[in-house]
Design an enzyme around this catalytic site. Structure first.
Site, short mmCIF file in Angstrom:
data_model
loop_
_atom_site.label_atom_id
_atom_site.label_comp_id
_atom_site.label_asym_id
_atom_site.label_seq_id
_atom_site.Cartn_x
_atom_site.Cartn_y
_atom_site.Cartn_z
N GLY A 77 0.84 -1.18 0.00
CA GLY A 77 0.00 0.00 0.00
C GLY A 77 0.87 1.23 0.00
O GLY A 77 2.02 1.21 0.46
N TYR A 78 0.33 2.32 -0.53
CA TYR A 78 1.09 3.55 -0.69
C TYR A 78 0.51 4.68 0.16
O TYR A 78 -0.70 4.87 0.20
CB TYR A 78 1.10 3.97 -2.17
CG TYR A 78 1.94 3.03 -2.99
CD1 TYR A 78 3.27 3.32 -3.26
CD2 TYR A 78 1.42 1.82 -3.43
CE1 TYR A 78 4.06 2.43 -3.98
CE2 TYR A 78 2.21 0.93 -4.14
CZ TYR A 78 3.52 1.24 -4.41
OH TYR A 78 4.29 0.36 -5.10
N PHE A 79 1.40 5.43 0.81
CA PHE A 79 1.01 6.64 1.52
C PHE A 79 0.89 7.80 0.54
O PHE A 79 0.15 8.74 0.78
CB PHE A 79 2.07 7.00 2.58
CG PHE A 79 2.21 5.98 3.67
CD1 PHE A 79 1.22 5.82 4.63
CD2 PHE A 79 3.34 5.18 3.73
CE1 PHE A 79 1.37 4.88 5.64
CE2 PHE A 79 3.49 4.25 4.73
CZ PHE A 79 2.50 4.09 5.68
N ARG B 229 -5.13 2.83 -1.77
CA ARG B 229 -3.95 2.77 -2.64
C ARG B 229 -3.17 1.48 -2.35
O ARG B 229 -2.09 1.50 -1.80
CB ARG B 229 -3.09 4.01 -2.42
CG ARG B 229 -3.79 5.30 -2.85
CD ARG B 229 -3.01 6.55 -2.45
NE ARG B 229 -2.65 6.58 -1.04
CZ ARG B 229 -3.46 6.94 -0.04
NH1 ARG B 229 -4.69 7.30 -0.28
NH2 ARG B 229 -3.03 6.95 1.21
#
Length: 163
Positions: A31-33, A85
């Site tokens: 997952g992306y920040f 995300r």
């Protein structure tokens, strides 16, 4: 990869599935920040039973990468911040006849197969001749970056429009 380094890789669509004899598979969720338009990518990754926090710089063929292994508890505490995300895939890792290591990603939530090969330097990357089972190269096509895939689904596999 741990701590700081330069990542040099080329990425391709997969024209046909290769024999996977001798390759090993591992489930990955990440997952992306950040969003794809940000100047850096910050991601969480679970690879099997190991957990990582990674910061990648700008670039396509070559870019900085800083990866640190983190405890499972830290991963689980931060995971909700990645929101929608995210992506999940099965990664098959094996060797090509020339000795290069390939990473073949089969995405669980979309009909997409990508293969990446990492190199020690840009010269090796540019001299690499992909095998027949590799399809169109998408190294420079940002629609196929993992951060874009995590944010936007499956891109149209046709070449991007000319700029």
């Amino acid at each position: 990869m741990t701590d700081s380094s330069q990542e040099v890789e080329r990425k391709f669509l997969v024209a046909e599935m290769p024999p996977l004899d001798g390759a090993v598979s591992e489930h990955i969720r990440q997952g992306y920040f950040t969003v794809p338009e940000d100047s850096v990518q910050v991601r969480l990754r679970q690879k099997g039973a190991r957990f990582f926090l990674t910061v990648k710089g700008q670039g396509t063929l070559s870019r900085s990468e800083h990866e640190t292994e983190i405890p499972a508890e830290v991963f689980e505490r931060l995971w909700p911040a990645t929101g929608a995300r995210r992506l999940e895939k099965i990664r098959w890792t094996g060797r090509l006849p020339g000795g290069e290591v390939f990473e073949l990603d089969l995405f669980e939530d979309r009909d997409l197969r990508l293969v990446e090969v990492e190199f020690a330097d840009e010269t090796g990357a540019l001299e690499f001749v992909p095998p027949d089972w590799f399809g169109r190269e998408v190294t420079e096509d940002g629609r196929f970056s993992n951060s874009s895939l995590a944010s936007g689904g499956v891109p149209d596999a046709s070449p991007p429009p000319e700029r």
